[in-house]
Enzyme design. Structure first.
Site, PDB file in Angstrom:
ATOM      1  N   CYS A 111       0.830  -1.204   0.000  1.00  0.00           N
ATOM      2  CA  CYS A 111       0.000   0.000   0.000  1.00  0.00           C
ATOM      3  C   CYS A 111       0.871   1.263   0.000  1.00  0.00           C
ATOM      4  O   CYS A 111       1.632   1.476  -0.932  1.00  0.00           O
ATOM      5  CB  CYS A 111      -0.990  -0.034   1.159  1.00  0.00           C
ATOM      6  SG  CYS A 111      -2.339   1.164   0.971  1.00  0.00           S
ATOM      7  N   HIS A 147      -3.817  -4.929  -0.235  1.00  0.00           N
ATOM      8  CA  HIS A 147      -3.458  -5.466   1.079  1.00  0.00           C
ATOM      9  C   HIS A 147      -3.518  -6.993   1.047  1.00  0.00           C
ATOM     10  O   HIS A 147      -4.598  -7.568   1.230  1.00  0.00           O
ATOM     11  CB  HIS A 147      -4.414  -4.933   2.151  1.00  0.00           C
ATOM     12  CG  HIS A 147      -4.254  -3.490   2.437  1.00  0.00           C
ATOM     13  ND1 HIS A 147      -3.401  -3.028   3.413  1.00  0.00           N
ATOM     14  CD2 HIS A 147      -4.823  -2.399   1.870  1.00  0.00           C
ATOM     15  CE1 HIS A 147      -3.458  -1.705   3.450  1.00  0.00           C
ATOM     16  NE2 HIS A 147      -4.304  -1.300   2.518  1.00  0.00           N
ATOM     17  N   GLU A 198      -2.602  -9.036   3.237  1.00  0.00           N
ATOM     18  CA  GLU A 198      -3.007  -9.548   4.549  1.00  0.00           C
ATOM     19  C   GLU A 198      -4.521  -9.550   4.732  1.00  0.00           C
ATOM     20  O   GLU A 198      -5.038 -10.181   5.672  1.00  0.00           O
ATOM     21  CB  GLU A 198      -2.332  -8.733   5.660  1.00  0.00           C
ATOM     22  CG  GLU A 198      -2.928  -7.367   5.930  1.00  0.00           C
ATOM     23  CD  GLU A 198      -2.472  -6.283   4.964  1.00  0.00           C
ATOM     24  OE1 GLU A 198      -2.820  -5.100   5.205  1.00  0.00           O
ATOM     25  OE2 GLU A 198      -1.772  -6.604   3.982  1.00  0.00           O
TER      26      GLU A 198
END
Length: 219
Positions: A89, A199, A201
């Site tokens: 990001c 992202h 994650e």
């Protein structure tokens, strides 16, 4: 500082006070395969790491200021030049020369700029207005092969939250593209650096696969 795993190999998630990094740590810990995973704001820990993850959340001027204030700039630059390095990001955007957000210089590791989505082009295929920030799931098209795409289908969907996107001067660095009103670069790679706008994650199985590929990557 958060840690998990044995001292087989150390992966450090750089903490410069911008956002909650627990989700990044948890996802990495899930795929670490016995490696030690730390979230740390200590430049010495970043320097000592075998692998470095550089996430980010918030405004570019604030992120750059905190990197400087916390004395992390030199350690991050050294890591990005010498060891497997993953930008996420804002952590991707900060690698570039300059950002339109706040008119601030970045770290200058990748030639190019960071630009805001152009309001006049924010329409989907049906002509409906698109909101900025770009928030939600979207496809990432793989511009070329890379070790971090292993096991991930071309066009897999990842989770995005951003109002700015990177534009590298050298198209050879582009490894992923996404369309939101306009086509934009969503992933770049050069030597030991891989950086992605979304992202991983927060991107379910494909995100975890990308992180697992980073853990195993030998650039």
């Amino acid at each position: 500082m958060i840690a998990v795993g044995a001292a087989k190999e150390k992966i450090v998630v750089v903490d410069y006070g911008m956002g909650n990094l627990r989700s990044v740590w948890q996802a990495l810990a899930h795929v670490a395969d016995g490696r030690q995973v730390l979230v740390s704001s200590d430049p010495a820990e970043v320097t000592a790491a075998e692998r470095v993850v550089f996430p980010g959340q918030g405004a570019m001027p604030d992120c750059m200021r905190e990197i400087e204030t916390r004395g992390l700039r030199a350690a991050v630059l050294e890591a990005a030049r010498n060891k497997p390095f993953l930008g996420i990001c804002i952590g991707q955007q900060m690698l570039f020369d300059h950002s339109d957000e706040g008119d601030v210089p970045g770290l200058g590791l990748i030639a190019g700029g960071v630009h805001h989505f152009p309001a006049e082009k924010m329409f989907d295929a049906t002509g409906s207005k698109l909101k900025v920030p770009h928030m939600g799931w979207n496809e990432v098209r793989q511009a070329r092969q890379h070790a971090l795409w292993k096991g991930i289908d071309d066009g897999a969907r990842f989770y995005f939250v951003h109002s700015y996107f990177v534009e590298p001067l050298d198209e050879d660095y582009v490894v992923g593209t996404t369309t939101y009103g306009i086509p934009f670069t969503s992933a770049v790679a050069r030597d030991n650096i891989f950086a992605i706008q979304c992202h991983p994650e927060k991107s379910a199985v494909d995100g975890l696969t990308l992180l697992a590929n980073f853990v195993a990557w030998k650039p």
